[in-house]
Design an enzyme around this catalytic site. Sequence first.
Site, PDB file in Angstrom:
ATOM      1  N   LEU A  46       0.874  -1.345  -0.102  1.00 25.32           N
ATOM      2  CA  LEU A  46      -0.151   0.065   0.026  1.00 25.32           C
ATOM      3  C   LEU A  46       0.965   1.123  -0.196  1.00 25.32           C
ATOM      4  O   LEU A  46       0.358   2.121  -0.723  1.00 25.32           O
ATOM      5  CB  LEU A  46      -0.977  -0.045   1.125  1.00 25.32           C
ATOM      6  CG  LEU A  46      -1.905  -0.958   1.370  1.00 25.32           C
ATOM      7  CD1 LEU A  46      -2.783  -0.969   2.427  1.00 25.32           C
ATOM      8  CD2 LEU A  46      -2.802  -1.019   0.141  1.00 25.32           C
ATOM      9  N   SER A  67       5.196   2.829   0.770  1.00 27.04           N
ATOM     10  CA  SER A  67       6.656   2.580   1.036  1.00 27.04           C
ATOM     11  C   SER A  67       7.231   3.838   1.597  1.00 27.04           C
ATOM     12  O   SER A  67       6.956   4.902   0.445  1.00 27.04           O
ATOM     13  CB  SER A  67       7.237   1.881  -0.233  1.00 27.04           C
ATOM     14  OG  SER A  67       8.646   1.471   0.222  1.00 27.04           O
ATOM     15  N   GLY A  68       7.977   3.907   2.279  1.00 24.22           N
ATOM     16  CA  GLY A  68       8.846   5.127   2.621  1.00 24.22           C
ATOM     17  C   GLY A  68       9.888   4.803   3.797  1.00 24.22           C
ATOM     18  O   GLY A  68      10.585   3.761   3.658  1.00 24.22           O
ATOM     19  N   GLY A  69      10.510   5.887   4.106  1.00 25.43           N
ATOM     20  CA  GLY A  69      11.658   5.866   4.997  1.00 25.43           C
ATOM     21  C   GLY A  69      11.637   4.958   6.220  1.00 25.43           C
ATOM     22  O   GLY A  69      12.588   4.391   6.788  1.00 25.43           O
ATOM     23  N   GLY A  75       9.467   2.387   6.643  1.00 26.17           N
ATOM     24  CA  GLY A  75       8.989   1.027   6.511  1.00 26.17           C
ATOM     25  C   GLY A  75       8.022   0.950   5.364  1.00 26.17           C
ATOM     26  O   GLY A  75       7.799   1.763   4.519  1.00 26.17           O
ATOM     27  N   GLU A  76       7.353  -0.125   5.203  1.00 29.40           N
ATOM     28  CA  GLU A  76       6.205  -0.457   4.410  1.00 29.40           C
ATOM     29  C   GLU A  76       4.968  -0.833   4.736  1.00 29.40           C
ATOM     30  O   GLU A  76       4.827  -1.367   6.053  1.00 29.40           O
ATOM     31  CB  GLU A  76       6.925  -1.488   3.103  1.00 29.40           C
ATOM     32  CG  GLU A  76       8.045  -1.043   2.243  1.00 29.40           C
ATOM     33  CD  GLU A  76       8.587  -2.323   1.359  1.00 29.40           C
ATOM     34  OE1 GLU A  76       8.020  -2.409   0.344  1.00 29.40           O
ATOM     35  OE2 GLU A  76       9.356  -3.257   1.964  1.00 29.40           O
ATOM     36  N   THR A  77       3.928  -0.401   4.014  1.00 33.61           N
ATOM     37  CA  THR A  77       2.700  -0.863   4.552  1.00 33.61           C
ATOM     38  C   THR A  77       1.864  -1.978   3.542  1.00 33.61           C
ATOM     39  O   THR A  77       1.910  -1.711   2.402  1.00 33.61           O
ATOM     40  CB  THR A  77       1.804   0.587   4.824  1.00 33.61           C
ATOM     41  OG1 THR A  77       2.531   1.085   5.731  1.00 33.61           O
ATOM     42  CG2 THR A  77       0.321  -0.159   5.324  1.00 33.61           C
ATOM     43  N   LYS A 117       1.960  -3.160   8.774  1.00 34.57           N
ATOM     44  CA  LYS A 117       3.020  -1.951   8.802  1.00 34.57           C
ATOM     45  C   LYS A 117       4.243  -2.475   9.214  1.00 34.57           C
ATOM     46  O   LYS A 117       4.345  -2.876  10.444  1.00 34.57           O
ATOM     47  CB  LYS A 117       2.371  -0.762   9.642  1.00 34.57           C
ATOM     48  CG  LYS A 117       1.296  -0.003   9.029  1.00 34.57           C
ATOM     49  CD  LYS A 117       1.087   1.330   9.869  1.00 34.57           C
ATOM     50  CE  LYS A 117      -0.287   2.108   9.311  1.00 34.57           C
ATOM     51  NZ  LYS A 117      -0.538   3.099  10.015  1.00 34.57           N
ATOM     52  N   ASP A 171       0.472  14.029  12.715  1.00 34.63           N
ATOM     53  CA  ASP A 171       0.539  13.944  11.374  1.00 34.63           C
ATOM     54  C   ASP A 171      -0.698  13.827  10.502  1.00 34.63           C
ATOM     55  O   ASP A 171      -1.018  13.169   9.713  1.00 34.63           O
ATOM     56  CB  ASP A 171       1.351  12.709  10.883  1.00 34.63           C
ATOM     57  CG  ASP A 171       1.883  12.675   9.396  1.00 34.63           C
ATOM     58  OD1 ASP A 171       2.080  13.861   8.895  1.00 34.63           O
ATOM     59  OD2 ASP A 171       2.257  11.882   8.728  1.00 34.63           O
TER      60      ASP A 171
END
Length: 487
Positions: free
Chosen positions: A15, A17-19, A21-23, A40, A139
């Site tokens: 779903l 992806s970023g610094g 981790g991933e979802t 997550k 956030d």
Amino acid sequence: MQTLLNNRYQVIRTLASGGFGETFLATDSYMPSKRMCVVKQLKPVHNNPQIYQLVQDRFQREAAILETLGGHCNQIPALYAYFCSEGQFYLVQEWIEGDTLTKKFQKQGLFTETAVREILINILPILDYIHSEHIVHRDIKPDNIILRHHDGKPVLIDFGAVRESMGTVLNTQGNLTSSIVIGTPGFMSSEQAAGRPIYSSDLYSLGLTAIFLLTGKRPQKLETDSQTGEILWRHYTSNVDPIIARVIDKAIAYHPRDRYSTAKDMLIALESPENSLSISQVPSIVNNLISTVQQSTISHSNNSQTHTQQTIILGSLIAGGLIGASVIISQLLTQSFQSTTETEMSNSAIRTIQTPAVTDTPVVVSTGEPPTNPEFIAPSLTPQVTPETNPTVNNYAWLSERPVTDIDLMNKNGYELDIMRNTIFAIYGRRFENPGLQDYFNKQSWYIPQYAPEEFPINKLLSKLEIDNIAYIDKFQNQYQLRYFQK
């Protein structure tokens, strides 16, 4: 990447992806229903074995908080499980079927102010709850609010506390700290960007989210006032409700002291903009008010005048939808106790009355159709024409000093309201496309035309209060179809 996590969660697709981790979207193979869930994967920012245990402890603590939040509020995803595997940390959460506000915007375009108001009213109780648990989300943005398909309710996702736990390090003094600032550039307040988020930081982010939905503008695309630092956004949208605009402006104030201190305060301002009356209160209040007016005006007016006041009160409560009714009632009561001198008039003439307003300037009120040659004088801006030298001047200078209310607009016809609203523009030298309006202001000694309509710098010259008042009068005219000059 293995497709079966913890020997239980079957990954369907990625779903995000970023610094950090991933979802993943996955199914729970241990459940008979094979229910969908979000997994997550979170990666610590450092692989230092000395602080790994500290990161794990903090992660477990934050996961426990998410479990509590999701268990007590159905607009926060439930936490199903958490685990550690091969140096990575995992959260398993409820899958919310719906669209983020970003995706919804991409599908339909700008949101209506009614839709934005509904979203705010449904999000603020969630913030009030998490703040009561001493948690700042950190956030809030269109990507982190999902409109749930089955009931249309907004769901708040992706709390920043867990990501902060992934940034845990030891500083030079040996104290546990975070190496990162949580939040999204543009949606973060100044104090949050400095690493000191407070409850009103979430309200700031929520206000900017509302602006994005109304204007389509990301925070980075909005101008700011060079002197105050306040964000300028209203010129990107037309006819936004002044009350919603004022609530948003307060939420996004640069300094925290100028914002709402709690989500509950913001919700109250949104739901009760003018301390409006409950419909159940109307009968007793009106009966008491009529009795008071009758007793207090017996020595100053005849029965027909008293009846007129009662009609104004009842009409404002019914036609005005109760908004601002408390202001109307308080001012009418003040007026009833004050001895005033009225010039005799016919039903179609203009009369001058003294009102208990901010100043003692007389107000010209019309009870008939717009006169052919109205004795309607715009605000005095030069020494030649002042309320002191001309007692029939209708001074609208107060439109730059306080918000307009229904009591200021009652009993005025379309002609007077058009002049009242456009006087604010005329004060600053705007020209008018409508020949009738232009001719009227050309006859005023104080009027100095400087700007063509399309060149008028509204956000540079007019204050927020003046812009609000223009919108309020315009909305009042639309509601009661009171127009004289064609737009």
